[in-house]
Design a protein around this motif. Structure first.
Motif, PDB file in Angstrom:
ATOM      1  N   LEU A  82     -54.401  14.277  57.665  1.00 41.82           N
ATOM      2  CA  LEU A  82     -53.202  14.044  56.868  1.00 41.82           C
ATOM      3  C   LEU A  82     -52.259  15.254  56.920  1.00 41.82           C
ATOM      4  O   LEU A  82     -52.708  16.408  56.861  1.00 41.82           O
ATOM      5  N   ARG A  83     -50.978  14.990  57.010  1.00 43.23           N
ATOM      6  CA  ARG A  83     -49.978  16.048  56.842  1.00 43.23           C
ATOM      7  C   ARG A  83     -49.781  16.248  55.347  1.00 43.23           C
ATOM      8  O   ARG A  83     -49.609  15.281  54.596  1.00 43.23           O
ATOM      9  N   SER A  84     -49.838  17.518  54.852  1.00 43.59           N
ATOM     10  CA  SER A  84     -49.765  17.778  53.412  1.00 43.59           C
ATOM     11  C   SER A  84     -48.895  19.004  53.127  1.00 43.59           C
ATOM     12  O   SER A  84     -48.521  19.745  54.033  1.00 43.59           O
ATOM     13  N   LYS A  85     -48.607  19.214  51.816  1.00 40.90           N
ATOM     14  CA  LYS A  85     -47.792  20.351  51.380  1.00 40.90           C
ATOM     15  C   LYS A  85     -48.260  20.787  50.008  1.00 40.90           C
ATOM     16  O   LYS A  85     -48.771  19.985  49.225  1.00 40.90           O
ATOM     17  N   THR A 103     -48.104  12.720  54.867  1.00 39.74           N
ATOM     18  CA  THR A 103     -48.072  11.588  55.802  1.00 39.74           C
ATOM     19  C   THR A 103     -47.662  10.326  55.048  1.00 39.74           C
ATOM     20  O   THR A 103     -48.166  10.064  53.945  1.00 39.74           O
ATOM     21  N   ALA A 104     -46.747   9.551  55.658  1.00 41.73           N
ATOM     22  CA  ALA A 104     -46.272   8.326  55.006  1.00 41.73           C
ATOM     23  C   ALA A 104     -47.436   7.408  54.675  1.00 41.73           C
ATOM     24  O   ALA A 104     -48.370   7.245  55.477  1.00 41.73           O
ATOM     25  N   GLY A 105     -47.362   6.815  53.470  1.00 38.20           N
ATOM     26  CA  GLY A 105     -48.406   5.873  53.053  1.00 38.20           C
ATOM     27  C   GLY A 105     -49.584   6.526  52.366  1.00 38.20           C
ATOM     28  O   GLY A 105     -50.562   5.845  52.021  1.00 38.20           O
ATOM     29  N   THR A 106     -49.515   7.865  52.167  1.00 40.35           N
ATOM     30  CA  THR A 106     -50.626   8.560  51.512  1.00 40.35           C
ATOM     31  C   THR A 106     -50.671   8.186  50.022  1.00 40.35           C
ATOM     32  O   THR A 106     -49.649   8.103  49.361  1.00 40.35           O
ATOM     33  N   GLY A 161     -54.817  13.706  48.572  1.00 40.18           N
ATOM     34  CA  GLY A 161     -54.219  12.585  49.298  1.00 40.18           C
ATOM     35  C   GLY A 161     -55.266  11.864  50.124  1.00 40.18           C
ATOM     36  O   GLY A 161     -56.178  12.486  50.682  1.00 40.18           O
ATOM     37  N   SER A 162     -55.145  10.520  50.196  1.00 37.90           N
ATOM     38  CA  SER A 162     -56.076   9.731  51.004  1.00 37.90           C
ATOM     39  C   SER A 162     -55.326   8.579  51.671  1.00 37.90           C
ATOM     40  O   SER A 162     -54.330   8.072  51.144  1.00 37.90           O
ATOM     41  N   LYS A 163     -55.807   8.195  52.851  1.00 40.25           N
ATOM     42  CA  LYS A 163     -55.217   7.088  53.589  1.00 40.25           C
ATOM     43  C   LYS A 163     -56.242   6.597  54.596  1.00 40.25           C
ATOM     44  O   LYS A 163     -56.978   7.386  55.184  1.00 40.25           O
ATOM     45  N   THR A 222     -57.410  14.959  51.918  1.00 40.80           N
ATOM     46  CA  THR A 222     -56.978  16.363  51.861  1.00 40.80           C
ATOM     47  C   THR A 222     -56.483  16.691  50.461  1.00 40.80           C
ATOM     48  O   THR A 222     -55.805  15.866  49.833  1.00 40.80           O
ATOM     49  N   GLY A 223     -56.853  17.896  49.942  1.00 36.63           N
ATOM     50  CA  GLY A 223     -56.400  18.326  48.627  1.00 36.63           C
ATOM     51  C   GLY A 223     -55.558  19.602  48.702  1.00 36.63           C
ATOM     52  O   GLY A 223     -55.840  20.496  49.516  1.00 36.63           O
TER      53      GLY A 223
END
Length: 680
Positions: A500-503, A525-528, A566-568, A574-575
């Protein structure tokens, strides 16, 4: 009883007294005269009657022997037998001297009640002007039993096994009860005692008769026996048999006996044009080659114990037709290359079929190619090769079958390879390798060896469902004149999840107790999908799991942060944790805290009481509430302390103390704790 001498007196004198005289019978043997009743005669009349009373009554005569059922009649007792003749005569029959009620006729039928008694008859004559006079017969001998009248019985019915005989008993004396006994060769049949008898197997050849015995009260039993009949074999019931089945060589015919006597067993004989077919003696018959063009019938003989054998013949079938050979489409096997030998497998045909062969190249017969195998030549390359098999058998129509229309050559092949990254979202590509020139390809992508729906192009983009699975591809090549061929690649490693792309998230809002703050996750990431957890000085705050959070008194002068996870599907979770932010308090809140602490050093309060006291001191409700919640003393202990102070200065009932504590602002549970603390 009058004297007989008086009957010689002058009748002219008696005529003068006729109105009161006696009726006198002409018989000289009298049983005694009877004077007229006293009530009917005057004294002068009695004198005249006495002068005329010299006549005797007649003695009636009846049979001296009487049997029950006899009809007794009287003789010598008619009206003219009286002197003078009687106008009327009455009769009375008697049993042992006693009157038999209602037996007042000239005849009498002897009954069962009269058995062993003596019967007699008294007759009485009557004439106007005369006294009645009577005479009685001699009694009979004791009444004996009567003799029943009965006819010789007749046996009705057919005297053969399985039939039922009945008896015609004939005419018997009215009221007679009949019983029956059947005999076989003059020996009683123990259970045959009715008016009918069903003939049995063991009766065949025996003489059957029946004895009828009549009985009636007062009569001696009487038996009559029939003329015996000889029991013969029964006749079977039958119907003409029929034949079912196809009238074709090789077909099985079946004989249907039809309706026969139950229990009948059968013997069979099949016939060809009326002549018996050797060894064809079963209920079924398989038509032979010799039957073609002939007509078939079947003779059935029925047999059963106790019955005469009986034979019936069916009607002829139609003309038996030649059969159709069972056949199969031949198959050709062998390597398709010059010099190789192709062989034909005929498949299953009717047993005993003889075969011939013809091989073809592109539909034209190959000269001399007439055996069950064929060696490929250079002229055959790329051509369609097939074979026709013809079968023949006596009694059957010949049949021909041709193999599939082409025998293709073999393609050169190569195992395909997959290129690309084995990770969700990546695109894999199939490389076919080297095949026969001109080959056309089809693709089928596989997940753990199973086809993936609609994944039939030369490339495939990995989906979430492919994660942790292995992917391979099956390539099928085809070319006119060649057999199609398939090859499958090696499987990839297990497809990995994507990252996942995260910030880093940020907390937005005023960092003061009572303020609501929120988190901004940033760009992912879109849809997360996200989950949240708020922290106070690095420790998770219970229940704080939404994207917003209202800062509490407990957060004052502490660092608050939030972790966003975040999860998808198809991606690793990813946290990211936000930078901590310090929660400040106002000067008013700080002073309210100090004031509240000072109050609690010297006195106990309820929560609402302490808030009210701070408001009394001039703090706002917000500042007062913050201070009380910031300190957060043990309110149960505060309730106990207030209860003790009340008990030191006064007396309270338990309920009164509870009510006082409730008045002070404590909750009910705190009030109950307080009264228990002082002993209630």
């Amino acid at each position: 009883m009058v004297k007989s001498a008086r009957i010689t007196r002058d009748f002219s004198r008696r005529a003068k007294a006729c109105s009161i005289g006696l009726l006198v019978a002409t018989s000289l043997v009298a049983s005694g005269g009877m004077a007229a009743p006293a009530s009917a005669l005057t004294s002068s009349e009695e004198s005249a009657a006495d002068e005329l009373s010299g006549a005797l009554a007649p003695t009636p005569t009846i049979s001296s022997i009487a049997l029950v059922g006899d009809v007794l009649a009287v003789s010598g007792a008619e009206a003219q037998n009286f002197t003078p003749a009687a106008d009327t005569v009455s009769y009375q029959w008697m049993r042992d001297g006693s009157v038999i009620p209602d037996a007042v006729e000239p005849t009498y039928t002897v009954t069962y009640e009269d058995l062993s008694t003596a019967l007699s008859l008294q007759v009485t004559g009557y004439r106007e002007g005369y006294a009645p006079t009577s005479g009685t017969s001699q009694p009979t001998a004791p009444v004996q039993r009567g003799e029943l009248a009965g006819e010789v019985p007749q046996i009705l019915g057919v005297a053969s096994f399985g039939q039922t005989l009945t008896v015609n008993a004939g005419t018997w004396t009215d009221g007679t009860e009949l019983t029956f006994q059947w005999y076989a060769d003059q020996i009683p049949i123990w259970d045959a005692t009715s008016s009918s008898y069903a003939l049995r197997m063991e009766d065949i050849g025996r003489q059957i008769s029946v004895t009828v015995t009549g009985s009636r009260p007062g009569y001696s039993p009487t038996s009559r026996s029939s003329v015996p009949v000889v029991v013969g074999l029964a006749k079977l019931q039958s119907s003409a048999p029929s034949i079912v089945g196809m009238q074709t060589v090789g077909a099985k015919l079946k004989a249907e006996p039809g309706l026969w006597t139950a229990g009948t067993t059968f013997k069979y004989q099949w016939n060809r044009n009326g002549s018996a077919i050797p060894a064809a003696t079963q209920a079924t018959y398989v038509l032979q080659a010799a039957d073609a063009g002939k007509r078939i019938s079947v003779s059935i003989t029925g047999q059963r114990n106790g019955f005469e054998d009986l034979s019936e013949v069916s009607e002829n079938t139609g003309t038996v037709a030649k059969a159709t050979l069972s056949s199969a489409t031949p198959k050709v096997s062998g390597k398709v290359k010059v010099g190789s030998t192709l062989k034909v497998t005929r498949g299953t045909w009717t047993s005993g079929t003889a075969f011939s062969y013809q091989w073809y190249r592109n539909g034209s017969a190959i000269s001399g190619a007439k055996s069950s195998s064929y060696k490929l030549k250079s002229a055959d390359v790329g051509r369609h090769i097939k074979v026709k098999v013809t079968g023949t058998k006596a009694g059957y129509n010949s049949a021909s079958k041709t193999s599939s229309t082409q025998t293709n050559w073999t393609l050169s092949t190569s195992t395909p390879k997959i290129t690309g990254t084995a990770k969700y979202g990546a695109k894999l590509r199939a490389s076919t390798g080297k095949w026969t020139s001109g080959t056309k390809f089809k693709y089928q992508w596989l997940q753990n060896g199973r086809p993936i729906t609609k994944a039939t192009s030369s490339s495939y983009k990995l989906k979430p469902s492919d994660v942790s699975k292995r992917i391979s591809v099956k390539v099928t090549g085809s070319k006119t004149g060649f057999n199609s061929a398939s090859k499958t690649s090696s499987a990839t490693s297990k497809i990995a999840k994507a990252t996942l792309r995260s910030k880093t998230p940020q907390i937005v809002g005023k960092m003061a107790a009572g303020s609501k703050v929120r988190v901004q996750p940033g760009s992912w990431t879109a849809g997360t999908k996200f989950t949240y957890q708020w922290y106070r000085n690095g420790k998770a705050i219970s229940g704080a799991k939404s994207s917003t959070y209202t800062l509490r008194a407990a957060d004052a002068e502490k660092n608050v942060s939030v972790r966003v996870t975040g999860s998808k599907t198809g991606y690793k979770s990813t946290g990211q944790t936000s930078p901590p932010r310090y929660v400040t308090i106002t000067l008013g809140q700080k002073n309210a805290v100090a004031t509240a602490k000072s109050y609690l050093k010297y006195s106990a309060f309820s929560r609402t009481g302490l808030i009210g006291q701070l408001e009394f001191e001039g703090y706002s409700t917000t500042e007062a509430t913050f201070a009380v919640d910031y300190i957060s003393p043990n309110w149960n202990k505060q309730a106990a302390e207030v209860a003790r102070s009340y008990m030191r200065y006064g007396s309270f009932s338990r309920q009164g103390l509870i009510d006082q504590l409730l008045f002070e602002g404590f909750t009910r549970s705190q009030a109950l704790y307080g009264v228990r603390a002082v002993g209630y």
